[in-house]
Design a protein around this motif. Structure first.
Motif, PDB file in Angstrom:
ATOM      1  N   HIS A   4       0.998  -1.267  -0.171  1.00  0.00           N
ATOM      2  CA  HIS A   4      -0.006  -0.042   0.003  1.00  0.00           C
ATOM      3  C   HIS A   4       0.942   1.324  -0.340  1.00  0.00           C
ATOM      4  O   HIS A   4       0.411   2.439  -0.233  1.00  0.00           O
ATOM      5  CB  HIS A   4      -0.873   0.123   1.234  1.00  0.00           C
ATOM      6  CG  HIS A   4      -0.435   0.101   2.530  1.00  0.00           C
ATOM      7  ND1 HIS A   4       0.519  -0.932   3.088  1.00  0.00           N
ATOM      8  CD2 HIS A   4      -0.193   1.176   3.489  1.00  0.00           C
ATOM      9  CE1 HIS A   4       0.835  -0.548   4.127  1.00  0.00           C
ATOM     10  NE2 HIS A   4       0.568   0.699   4.435  1.00  0.00           N
ATOM     11  N   LEU A   5       2.151   1.074   0.217  1.00  0.00           N
ATOM     12  CA  LEU A   5       2.986   2.215   0.246  1.00  0.00           C
ATOM     13  C   LEU A   5       3.682   2.344  -1.178  1.00  0.00           C
ATOM     14  O   LEU A   5       4.331   3.688  -1.468  1.00  0.00           O
ATOM     15  CB  LEU A   5       4.150   1.972   1.378  1.00  0.00           C
ATOM     16  CG  LEU A   5       3.711   2.172   2.791  1.00  0.00           C
ATOM     17  CD1 LEU A   5       4.725   1.912   3.751  1.00  0.00           C
ATOM     18  CD2 LEU A   5       2.540   3.125   3.220  1.00  0.00           C
ATOM     19  N   PRO A   7       4.082   3.050  -4.819  1.00  0.00           N
ATOM     20  CA  PRO A   7       3.448   4.214  -5.767  1.00  0.00           C
ATOM     21  C   PRO A   7       2.361   3.594  -6.597  1.00  0.00           C
ATOM     22  O   PRO A   7       1.293   4.077  -6.786  1.00  0.00           O
ATOM     23  CB  PRO A   7       4.629   4.989  -6.691  1.00  0.00           C
ATOM     24  CG  PRO A   7       5.635   4.821  -5.853  1.00  0.00           C
ATOM     25  CD  PRO A   7       5.548   3.595  -4.909  1.00  0.00           C
ATOM     26  N   TYR A   9       0.144   1.285  -5.704  1.00  0.00           N
ATOM     27  CA  TYR A   9      -1.146   1.174  -5.042  1.00  0.00           C
ATOM     28  C   TYR A   9      -1.393   2.279  -4.036  1.00  0.00           C
ATOM     29  O   TYR A   9      -2.269   2.318  -3.174  1.00  0.00           O
ATOM     30  CB  TYR A   9      -0.847  -0.075  -4.301  1.00  0.00           C
ATOM     31  CG  TYR A   9      -0.756  -1.448  -5.107  1.00  0.00           C
ATOM     32  CD1 TYR A   9      -1.601  -1.767  -6.156  1.00  0.00           C
ATOM     33  CD2 TYR A   9       0.677  -2.038  -4.879  1.00  0.00           C
ATOM     34  CE1 TYR A   9      -1.271  -2.598  -7.018  1.00  0.00           C
ATOM     35  CE2 TYR A   9       0.804  -3.162  -5.946  1.00  0.00           C
ATOM     36  CZ  TYR A   9       0.044  -3.715  -6.817  1.00  0.00           C
ATOM     37  OH  TYR A   9       0.280  -4.408  -7.532  1.00  0.00           O
ATOM     38  N   ALA A  10      -0.473   3.238  -3.679  1.00  0.00           N
ATOM     39  CA  ALA A  10      -0.403   4.180  -2.879  1.00  0.00           C
ATOM     40  C   ALA A  10      -1.784   5.154  -2.840  1.00  0.00           C
ATOM     41  O   ALA A  10      -1.960   5.577  -4.056  1.00  0.00           O
ATOM     42  CB  ALA A  10       0.879   5.171  -2.739  1.00  0.00           C
ATOM     43  N   ASN A  11      -2.176   5.783  -1.765  1.00  0.00           N
ATOM     44  CA  ASN A  11      -3.270   6.757  -1.687  1.00  0.00           C
ATOM     45  C   ASN A  11      -2.451   8.012  -1.654  1.00  0.00           C
ATOM     46  O   ASN A  11      -2.765   8.511  -0.414  1.00  0.00           O
ATOM     47  CB  ASN A  11      -4.405   6.293  -0.592  1.00  0.00           C
ATOM     48  CG  ASN A  11      -5.474   7.448  -0.572  1.00  0.00           C
ATOM     49  OD1 ASN A  11      -5.676   8.041  -1.546  1.00  0.00           O
ATOM     50  ND2 ASN A  11      -5.979   7.473   0.374  1.00  0.00           N
ATOM     51  N   ASP A  12      -1.833   8.565  -2.354  1.00  0.00           N
ATOM     52  CA  ASP A  12      -0.908   9.490  -2.283  1.00  0.00           C
ATOM     53  C   ASP A  12      -1.320  10.430  -3.566  1.00  0.00           C
ATOM     54  O   ASP A  12      -0.925   9.886  -4.626  1.00  0.00           O
ATOM     55  CB  ASP A  12       0.475   9.198  -2.239  1.00  0.00           C
ATOM     56  CG  ASP A  12       1.514  10.249  -2.218  1.00  0.00           C
ATOM     57  OD1 ASP A  12       1.119  11.447  -2.500  1.00  0.00           O
ATOM     58  OD2 ASP A  12       2.376  10.175  -1.679  1.00  0.00           O
ATOM     59  N   GLY A  16       0.928   8.467  -5.762  1.00  0.00           N
ATOM     60  CA  GLY A  16       0.272   7.356  -6.117  1.00  0.00           C
ATOM     61  C   GLY A  16      -0.269   7.664  -7.755  1.00  0.00           C
ATOM     62  O   GLY A  16      -0.839   8.942  -8.102  1.00  0.00           O
ATOM     63  N   ALA A  34      -5.522   1.191  -2.018  1.00  0.00           N
ATOM     64  CA  ALA A  34      -4.417   1.139  -1.051  1.00  0.00           C
ATOM     65  C   ALA A  34      -5.047   0.509   0.311  1.00  0.00           C
ATOM     66  O   ALA A  34      -4.174  -0.255   0.877  1.00  0.00           O
ATOM     67  CB  ALA A  34      -4.291   2.764  -0.479  1.00  0.00           C
ATOM     68  N   SER A  77       8.169  -0.511   6.322  1.00  0.00           N
ATOM     69  CA  SER A  77       7.428   0.839   7.052  1.00  0.00           C
ATOM     70  C   SER A  77       8.211   1.677   7.807  1.00  0.00           C
ATOM     71  O   SER A  77       7.930   2.921   7.716  1.00  0.00           O
ATOM     72  CB  SER A  77       6.151   0.175   7.923  1.00  0.00           C
ATOM     73  OG  SER A  77       5.533  -0.753   7.053  1.00  0.00           O
ATOM     74  N   TYR A  80       9.948   4.034   5.131  1.00  0.00           N
ATOM     75  CA  TYR A  80       9.232   4.924   4.839  1.00  0.00           C
ATOM     76  C   TYR A  80       8.918   6.054   5.829  1.00  0.00           C
ATOM     77  O   TYR A  80       8.422   7.141   5.122  1.00  0.00           O
ATOM     78  CB  TYR A  80       7.778   3.999   4.287  1.00  0.00           C
ATOM     79  CG  TYR A  80       6.816   5.173   3.476  1.00  0.00           C
ATOM     80  CD1 TYR A  80       6.647   4.849   2.243  1.00  0.00           C
ATOM     81  CD2 TYR A  80       5.676   5.635   4.286  1.00  0.00           C
ATOM     82  CE1 TYR A  80       5.856   5.707   1.552  1.00  0.00           C
ATOM     83  CE2 TYR A  80       4.895   6.352   3.517  1.00  0.00           C
ATOM     84  CZ  TYR A  80       4.859   6.438   2.031  1.00  0.00           C
ATOM     85  OH  TYR A  80       4.011   7.106   1.475  1.00  0.00           O
ATOM     86  N   SER A  96       7.702   8.343  -0.930  1.00  0.00           N
ATOM     87  CA  SER A  96       7.060   7.571  -2.182  1.00  0.00           C
ATOM     88  C   SER A  96       7.456   8.062  -3.281  1.00  0.00           C
ATOM     89  O   SER A  96       6.892   7.650  -4.535  1.00  0.00           O
ATOM     90  CB  SER A  96       5.609   8.259  -1.837  1.00  0.00           C
ATOM     91  OG  SER A  96       5.301   9.743  -1.680  1.00  0.00           O
TER      92      SER A  96
END
Length: 165
Positions: A4-5, A7, A9-12, A16, A34, A77, A80, A96
């Protein structure tokens, strides 16, 4: 891996990616993606954590074996959360950020900063860890093998007189 971190799949909203060469028809709800990746990786890790203890200590499937479960999810994690502690921060990048950028077709690619700072990036592309991350992971695996990693849990079935957990 805490996918999820990545890029991919990220919610950024900045890093993202709405569509990539790996997923050209990606849905637009980055938050849902994410969360789904976090749920799936967390579930798989918990299954492995409990199954390993069961196999070694309860079922005793591996007599005299010493088993280590390496928590790559936690290591990534931590990196990150505090990239400056692990990565070369010559270039001010976020955890990210990634180095190798391609268009959705995967035909036109370029390196961020002309590949001058590869040790500054956590991600090589939208999905894969950078070379520096591979180096960090390899160093930690060596620590696991020496029984020295804070990112590992260690067990023995006790057949040699030692039982850990």
């Amino acid at each position: 891996m805490p996918l999820h971190l990545a890029p991919q799949y990220a919610n950024d909203t900045l890093h993202g990616r709405p569509a990539t060469r790996y997923w050209p028809d990606k849905p637009s709800n980055l938050t849902a993606i994410a969360i789904k990746m976090l749920q799936q990786t967390t579930s798989a890790n918990e299954i492995l954590r409990y199954q390993t203890v069961y196999e070694v200590l309860v079922a005793k499937r591996y007599p005299r074996a010493h088993v280590a479960l390496f928590d790559l999810f936690e290591l990534i994690s931590d990196i990150y959360a505090d990239p400056a502690q692990y990565l070369n921060r010559s270039v001010l990048t976020k955890a990210s950020d990634y180095e190798h950028h391609c268009d959705v077709a995967g035909e036109v690619c370029a390196y961020e900063y002309d590949h001058a700072y590869p040790d500054s990036f956590m991600w090589w592309d939208e999905l894969h860890p950078s070379g520096k991350m591979h180096e960090i992971i390899a160093q930690e695996v060596a620590q696991v093998l020496e029984g020295q990693s804070r990112y590992a849990s260690y067990w023995s079935d006790g057949a040699d007189g030692r039982q850990t957990g």
